[in-house]
Write a protein that holds these residues in place. Structure first.
Motif, PDB file in Angstrom:
ATOM      1  N   MET A 135      32.400  13.682  18.899  1.00 24.12           N
ATOM      2  CA  MET A 135      31.432  13.974  17.840  1.00 24.12           C
ATOM      3  C   MET A 135      30.112  14.391  18.478  1.00 24.12           C
ATOM      4  N   LYS A 136      29.970  15.698  18.649  1.00 27.42           N
ATOM      5  CA  LYS A 136      28.827  16.246  19.379  1.00 27.42           C
ATOM      6  C   LYS A 136      27.612  16.376  18.466  1.00 27.42           C
ATOM      7  N   ARG A 137      26.446  16.389  19.090  1.00 29.46           N
ATOM      8  CA  ARG A 137      25.200  16.520  18.337  1.00 29.46           C
ATOM      9  C   ARG A 137      24.937  17.983  17.987  1.00 29.46           C
ATOM     10  N   ARG A 143      24.980  14.217  14.768  1.00 35.41           N
ATOM     11  CA  ARG A 143      26.329  14.518  15.234  1.00 35.41           C
ATOM     12  C   ARG A 143      27.142  15.219  14.143  1.00 35.41           C
ATOM     13  N   LEU A 144      28.185  15.898  14.598  1.00 37.68           N
ATOM     14  CA  LEU A 144      29.086  16.590  13.689  1.00 37.68           C
ATOM     15  C   LEU A 144      30.443  15.910  13.711  1.00 37.68           C
ATOM     16  N   ALA A 145      31.000  15.681  12.538  1.00 36.88           N
ATOM     17  CA  ALA A 145      32.332  15.096  12.426  1.00 36.88           C
ATOM     18  C   ALA A 145      33.384  16.139  12.811  1.00 36.88           C
ATOM     19  N   THR A 149      31.113  18.804   9.559  1.00 37.12           N
ATOM     20  CA  THR A 149      30.034  18.372   8.671  1.00 37.12           C
ATOM     21  C   THR A 149      29.128  17.370   9.383  1.00 37.12           C
ATOM     22  N   PRO A 150      27.830  17.421   9.114  1.00 38.00           N
ATOM     23  CA  PRO A 150      26.907  16.484   9.761  1.00 38.00           C
ATOM     24  C   PRO A 150      27.221  15.037   9.372  1.00 38.00           C
ATOM     25  N   MET A 151      27.024  14.140  10.303  1.00 39.20           N
ATOM     26  CA  MET A 151      27.221  12.713  10.034  1.00 39.20           C
ATOM     27  C   MET A 151      25.959  12.167   9.386  1.00 39.20           C
ATOM     28  N   SER A 152      25.773  12.595   8.164  1.00 42.95           N
ATOM     29  CA  SER A 152      24.600  12.237   7.361  1.00 42.95           C
ATOM     30  C   SER A 152      25.097  11.632   6.059  1.00 42.95           C
ATOM     31  N   ILE A 179      21.713   7.303  17.697  1.00 44.67           N
ATOM     32  CA  ILE A 179      23.109   7.598  18.037  1.00 44.67           C
ATOM     33  C   ILE A 179      23.615   8.832  17.283  1.00 44.67           C
ATOM     34  N   GLY A 180      22.694   9.549  16.642  1.00 49.11           N
ATOM     35  CA  GLY A 180      23.063  10.800  15.994  1.00 49.11           C
ATOM     36  C   GLY A 180      23.633  10.671  14.611  1.00 49.11           C
ATOM     37  N   ILE A 181      23.364   9.536  13.931  1.00 52.29           N
ATOM     38  CA  ILE A 181      23.805   9.335  12.550  1.00 52.29           C
ATOM     39  C   ILE A 181      22.582   9.233  11.663  1.00 52.29           C
TER      40      ILE A 181
END
Length: 320
Positions: A135-137, A143-145, A149-152, A179-181
């Protein structure tokens, strides 16, 4: 779930001024006002917890990465319970882990798993898990799932968590960003929170990802254990958790009459819930009761000196 525990300033001010003689369940922010001669303040562990719930329906359509055990574990690594206790609850709470508070007890038997295997606050470990999960930023750091899609995520937030819960949310939000969430807060009143999470007879747990709320469990663990079963979907089960192995253990503990054997089963169940993480348990409450020193006979209870389980305080409280 408990009804709203939110306090306004009026009862605290009334006790401080002598207009009333006792106040139960005083929030930490009210203790300074009551710290004066003539008022007794009693603080002790309560039968209550604050939780961060994660939709666990295995068939949920959106944001399915939240079903990934490594994502859930990373989220827990990013929860700084010590900071929440210190900054949100001004020290009047304790870090949580099990779905059963440590004071859960019946007939002298404590039910909390004192040997629960847990993890602590570790941002590096959280990032490592998410990196290994691929799960890269994105450019904005979120981060992207797997589906891009963004992990938002939106966090449903019951308004009876106002105050300390707001501060806890901000602490979690800041650490999740590391942690990118990304999480945002959606405040609802208690009734609307219930409607948004508990989904009735045709229950699919479709319309939420995360929430913050509380549990005020009973003294015996049976209620909390049964609330996590598949049978309780659409009722007390508010996270869509369903584990047949857990259900078998729940039936065993409910039928077991030997307290020691029952505790062994319940210990396993606590570890199972902890590892599966339908909740990240944030904190256990400290109960704060206060009364005029002109009165005596108040009886301490994990559910307060006035509660529906005992009339002892009402029967023996008296003016000195």
């Amino acid at each position: 779930r408990a009804a709203s525990s939110a306090w306004r300033t009026a009862p605290i001010t009334a006790l401080a001024s002598g207009s009333i003689d006792a106040a139960g369940g005083v929030p930490p922010t009210g203790l300074k006002t009551l710290s004066k001669p003539g008022i007794k303040i009693d603080s002790y562990p309560a039968l209550a917890l604050r939780d961060f719930g994660i939709n666990s329906n295995p068939k949920k359509k959106d944001n399915r990465e939240l079903l990934n055990p490594d994502v859930r574990k990373a989220m827990e690594y990013a929860v700084d319970r010590e900071e929440i206790v210190k900054a949100a609850w001004v020290g009047k709470a304790s870090p949580g882990d099990s779905i059963l508070p440590p004071v859960t007890a019946t007939n002298g038997q404590l039910w909390y798993n004192e040997h629960l295997k847990t993890i602590g606050y570790d941002i590096d470990a959280a990032n490592d898990l998410l990196d290994k999960a691929g799960m890269k930023r994105g450019a904005d750091g979120i981060r992207l799932a797997d589906d891009g899609t963004p992990m938002s995520y939106e966090v449903i937030f019951a308004d009876d968590e106002n105050g300390p819960g707001d501060r806890a949310f901000q602490i979690i939000k800041g650490d999740f960003k590391k942690i990118g969430i990304e999480i945002t807060q959606r405040k609802l009143d208690t009734s609307a929170t219930w409607d948004a999470i508990y989904c009735g007879d045709d229950c699919q747990y479709r319309d939420f990802d995360l929430f913050m709320w509380n549990w005020h469990p009973g003294m015996d663990p049976n209620f909390m254990m049964s609330a996590m079963t598949c049978e309780q979907w659409g009722s007390w089960n508010d996270v869509g958790y369903c584990n047949p192995e857990f259900d078998k253990l729940e039936a065993q503990q409910a039928a077991e009459v030997d307290p020691a054997k029952r505790k062994t089963i319940i210990d396993r169940m606590q570890q199972m819930i902890y590892d599966d993480r339908p909740y990240i348990i944030l904190t256990y409450d400290v109960r704060n009761d206060a009364w005029s020193k002109n009165w005596d006979g108040f009886v301490r209870s994990t559910q307060g000196f006035f509660n529906s389980y005992s009339t002892q305080t009402l029967e023996q409280v008296h003016r000195k």
